[in-house]
Scaffold this active site. Structure first.
Site, PDB file in Angstrom:
ATOM      1  N   GLU A 150       7.357  -5.975  -5.493  1.00 53.16           N
ATOM      2  CA  GLU A 150       6.261  -4.964  -5.687  1.00 53.16           C
ATOM      3  C   GLU A 150       6.456  -5.212  -7.084  1.00 53.16           C
ATOM      4  O   GLU A 150       8.181  -4.879  -8.030  1.00 53.16           O
ATOM      5  CB  GLU A 150       6.582  -4.368  -4.732  1.00 53.16           C
ATOM      6  CG  GLU A 150       6.821  -5.081  -3.785  1.00 53.16           C
ATOM      7  CD  GLU A 150       5.678  -5.185  -2.902  1.00 53.16           C
ATOM      8  OE1 GLU A 150       4.282  -5.571  -3.320  1.00 53.16           O
ATOM      9  OE2 GLU A 150       5.256  -5.108  -1.464  1.00 53.16           O
ATOM     10  N   HIS A 202       1.734  -8.226  -6.704  1.00 53.15           N
ATOM     11  CA  HIS A 202       2.984  -8.743  -6.863  1.00 53.15           C
ATOM     12  C   HIS A 202       3.334 -10.181  -7.225  1.00 53.15           C
ATOM     13  O   HIS A 202       2.591 -10.828  -6.819  1.00 53.15           O
ATOM     14  CB  HIS A 202       3.532  -8.520  -5.874  1.00 53.15           C
ATOM     15  CG  HIS A 202       3.085  -9.289  -4.380  1.00 53.15           C
ATOM     16  ND1 HIS A 202       2.234  -7.617  -3.548  1.00 53.15           N
ATOM     17  CD2 HIS A 202       2.630  -9.818  -3.556  1.00 53.15           C
ATOM     18  CE1 HIS A 202       1.759  -9.076  -2.622  1.00 53.15           C
ATOM     19  NE2 HIS A 202       2.142  -9.702  -2.363  1.00 53.15           N
ATOM     20  N   ASP A 256       9.882 -16.434  -0.249  1.00 61.31           N
ATOM     21  CA  ASP A 256      10.357 -15.475   0.352  1.00 61.31           C
ATOM     22  C   ASP A 256      10.980 -15.525   2.105  1.00 61.31           C
ATOM     23  O   ASP A 256       9.840 -16.295   2.785  1.00 61.31           O
ATOM     24  CB  ASP A 256       9.417 -13.961   0.422  1.00 61.31           C
ATOM     25  CG  ASP A 256       7.761 -14.477  -0.420  1.00 61.31           C
ATOM     26  OD1 ASP A 256       7.916 -15.285   0.560  1.00 61.31           O
ATOM     27  OD2 ASP A 256       7.386 -13.395  -0.703  1.00 61.31           O
ATOM     28  N   ASN A 286      -1.652  -5.737  -5.577  1.00 64.04           N
ATOM     29  CA  ASN A 286      -1.152  -4.983  -6.803  1.00 64.04           C
ATOM     30  C   ASN A 286      -0.406  -5.739  -7.713  1.00 64.04           C
ATOM     31  O   ASN A 286       0.324  -5.168  -8.496  1.00 64.04           O
ATOM     32  CB  ASN A 286      -0.251  -4.280  -5.732  1.00 64.04           C
ATOM     33  CG  ASN A 286       1.458  -4.828  -5.267  1.00 64.04           C
ATOM     34  OD1 ASN A 286       0.972  -6.258  -5.800  1.00 64.04           O
ATOM     35  ND2 ASN A 286       1.825  -4.279  -3.973  1.00 64.04           N
TER      36      ASN A 286
HETATM   37  C1  GLP Z   1       1.921 -12.255   0.406  1.00 61.43           C
HETATM   38  C2  GLP Z   1       3.316 -13.034   0.007  1.00 61.43           C
HETATM   39  C3  GLP Z   1       2.714 -13.700  -1.412  1.00 61.43           C
HETATM   40  C4  GLP Z   1       1.468 -13.587  -1.874  1.00 61.43           C
HETATM   41  C5  GLP Z   1       0.807 -12.190  -1.271  1.00 61.43           C
HETATM   42  C6  GLP Z   1      -1.192 -12.448  -1.521  1.00 61.43           C
HETATM   43  O1  GLP Z   1       2.623 -10.705   0.044  1.00 61.43           O
HETATM   44  N1  GLP Z   1       5.089 -12.573   0.038  1.00 61.43           N
HETATM   45  O2  GLP Z   1       3.765 -14.383  -2.098  1.00 61.43           O
HETATM   46  O3  GLP Z   1       1.273 -14.188  -2.495  1.00 61.43           O
HETATM   47  O4  GLP Z   1       1.292 -12.275  -0.200  1.00 61.43           O
HETATM   48  O5  GLP Z   1      -0.963 -13.337  -0.025  1.00 61.43           O
HETATM   49  P1  GLP Z   1      -2.437 -13.566   0.080  1.00 61.43           P
HETATM   50  O6  GLP Z   1      -2.522 -15.093  -0.467  1.00 61.43           O
HETATM   51  O7  GLP Z   1      -2.436 -14.530   1.563  1.00 61.43           O
HETATM   52  O8  GLP Z   1      -4.154 -12.893  -0.587  1.00 61.43           O
END
Ligand code: GLP
Length: 247
Positions: free
Chosen positions: A143, A138, A67, A136
């Site tokens: 989402e 995702h 993304d 959440n």
């Molecule tokens: C963002 C990314 C996700 C990732 C999530 C969790 O929203 N788009 O791909 O898995 O954050 O991030 P973290 O690993 O910092 O908890």
């Protein structure tokens, strides 16, 4: 789903990097799906170390990131382009013609998303996709409520996700409101998935994804339908699981 609960974050990272390295040694032209966020950083550090110390070769690897934020150019400090550059790409011997990340500044976003999907197809498809999970549930920026068959497209970010990611920005207002994300259908076509989660803030999401019903409200729960999905989590993230083995 293959569940592995590790003692700590470093063990989780080593295990994930070991799987990727093993696939790469067998297939030097591996198509590797990459994630951003703090969770995969240890895995990236381990891969960089293997590249330096053992000569793990990335010269024929193609990468696709999950993304990118809409409105952030490739050199913006908070863009996922910059993130990947800093934490992985500049440390490996990748052929930069084959490191794909969606363009958050694309003029025709829809056409760009179609192009991105086409590049994945032309590469032969993603062999192994690294994933984090949002609190959440995702996956990437799919989402809660995202269609389980979705393809790469633009998505609005939930308030919860914007608040979670605000730690990287100067203020909550500076966090983009939209992103381009691979769809759940796109992610599910990868031949193998590795979901990583660390820390007690992810325990509810991990439980819902692994033991809950398959539902678009918890996008990561679709991984239960995948034939080769690894879930590698440390003990705090696994704390709410009632089963400690899934074959
Ligand atoms: C963002 C990314 C996700 C990732 C999530 C969790 O929203 N788009 O791909 O898995 O954050 O991030 P973290 O690993 O910092 O908890």
């Amino acid at each position: 789903m293959l569940l592995r609960i590790t003692g700590n974050y470093d063990e989780m990272s080593e295990l994930a990097a070991g799987i990727v390295a093993e696939r790469l040694r067998k297939n030097p032209a591996l198509v590797l799906g990459l994630a951003t966020g703090s969770t995969p950083l240890g895995t990236y550090r381990a891969l960089i170390r293997m590249h330096r110390e053992q000569g793990l070769d990335f010269s024929r690897v193609t990468t696709f990131n999950l993304d990118e934020y809409i409105g952030l150019g490739a050199t913006h400090p908070q863009s996922y382009h910059r993130f990947m550059e800093e934490h992985l790409f500049q440390h490996l011997n990748l052929d930069r013609r084959f490191t794909f990340i969606a363009d958050g500044m694309a003029k025709d976003v829809e056409a760009h998303c179609d192009w991105y999907e086409e590049q994945i197809r032309l590469s032969g498809g993603i062999d192994i996709q690294i994933l984090g999970i949002g609190r959440n549930g995702h996956l990437a920026f799919n989402e809660p409520g995202s269609s389980l068959g979705s393809r790469t497209r633009i998505k609005p970010l939930s308030e919860e996700t914007r608040r979670d990611n605000a730690r990287y920005f100067a203020s909550l207002e500076a966090v983009p409101t939209h992103a381009i994300t691979m769809g759940i259908g796109t992610i599910m076509e990868a031949r193998e998935l590795i979901l990583l989660a660390s820390g007690d803030t992810k325990a509810d999401a991990v439980k819902a994804a692994v033991e809950g019903p398959i539902t678009a409200i918890v996008p990561a729960s679709i991984m239960q339908m995948h034939r080769r999905a690894y879930v590698i989590v440390d003990q705090p993230a696994a704390a709410k699981l009632t089963r400690t083995y899934l074959g």
